[in-house]
Design a protein around this motif. Sequence first.
Motif, PDB file in Angstrom:
ATOM      1  N   TYR A  43     -77.817 -53.614 -16.411  1.00 35.14           N
ATOM      2  CA  TYR A  43     -78.647 -54.706 -16.900  1.00 35.14           C
ATOM      3  C   TYR A  43     -77.867 -55.588 -17.866  1.00 35.14           C
ATOM      4  N   VAL A  44     -78.108 -56.884 -17.777  1.00 37.79           N
ATOM      5  CA  VAL A  44     -77.499 -57.837 -18.703  1.00 37.79           C
ATOM      6  C   VAL A  44     -78.372 -57.902 -19.959  1.00 37.79           C
ATOM      7  N   PRO A  45     -77.802 -58.319 -21.091  1.00 33.86           N
ATOM      8  CA  PRO A  45     -78.574 -58.336 -22.336  1.00 33.86           C
ATOM      9  C   PRO A  45     -79.882 -59.119 -22.270  1.00 33.86           C
ATOM     10  N   SER A  46     -79.935 -60.197 -21.507  1.00 35.54           N
ATOM     11  CA  SER A  46     -81.163 -60.991 -21.439  1.00 35.54           C
ATOM     12  C   SER A  46     -82.319 -60.247 -20.757  1.00 35.54           C
ATOM     13  N   GLU A  47     -82.030 -59.142 -20.064  1.00 34.26           N
ATOM     14  CA  GLU A  47     -83.062 -58.347 -19.408  1.00 34.26           C
ATOM     15  C   GLU A  47     -83.557 -57.206 -20.297  1.00 34.26           C
ATOM     16  N   LEU A  48     -82.968 -57.073 -21.480  1.00 33.08           N
ATOM     17  CA  LEU A  48     -83.268 -55.943 -22.346  1.00 33.08           C
ATOM     18  C   LEU A  48     -83.993 -56.380 -23.608  1.00 33.08           C
ATOM     19  N   LYS A  49     -84.756 -55.452 -24.150  1.00 36.11           N
ATOM     20  CA  LYS A  49     -85.427 -55.677 -25.424  1.00 36.11           C
ATOM     21  C   LYS A  49     -85.153 -54.460 -26.294  1.00 36.11           C
ATOM     22  N   LEU A  50     -84.577 -54.700 -27.446  1.00 36.60           N
ATOM     23  CA  LEU A  50     -84.269 -53.622 -28.377  1.00 36.60           C
ATOM     24  C   LEU A  50     -85.546 -53.182 -29.065  1.00 36.60           C
ATOM     25  N   VAL A  51     -85.760 -51.888 -29.081  1.00 36.49           N
ATOM     26  CA  VAL A  51     -86.912 -51.343 -29.795  1.00 36.49           C
ATOM     27  C   VAL A  51     -86.413 -50.345 -30.822  1.00 36.49           C
ATOM     28  N   ALA A  52     -86.995 -50.387 -31.979  1.00 33.29           N
ATOM     29  CA  ALA A  52     -86.654 -49.433 -33.031  1.00 33.29           C
ATOM     30  C   ALA A  52     -87.556 -48.227 -32.883  1.00 33.29           C
ATOM     31  N   ILE A  53     -86.945 -47.081 -32.852  1.00 32.13           N
ATOM     32  CA  ILE A  53     -87.721 -45.852 -32.764  1.00 32.13           C
ATOM     33  C   ILE A  53     -87.800 -45.265 -34.159  1.00 32.13           C
TER      34      ILE A  53
END
Length: 101
Positions: A43-53
């Motif tokens: 996956y390219v960065p634009s397809e990802l969403k960072l979530v804080a756990i």
Amino acid sequence: MVRLPHRASKREAAYDGPYQVVQKKRSTYVLKDDMNELLHRDYVPSELKLVAIDEAHRGPEHNREYLVKWKTFGQTASSWETAASFNNPETIRKYWARIRD
């Protein structure tokens, strides 16, 4: 989290996951799911969403619960357990040592 390519309506989830990053390639990321299986593509960065756990505990110190992720089971099998539920008190000490580092 991975952005879903198509949604039938705005009420459906826009992202799926969470997934863990296994490797960063030149401009893509290799991900794995909670069963430790690699996703079928990168996956390219634009397809990802960072979530804080957040830390895996909740509640006041005298009544604290810890999030337990059971081996060989998926994320949905995780449960909140009290310290008294653990057979080995060393498990809780190791958790706090890791959190405080």
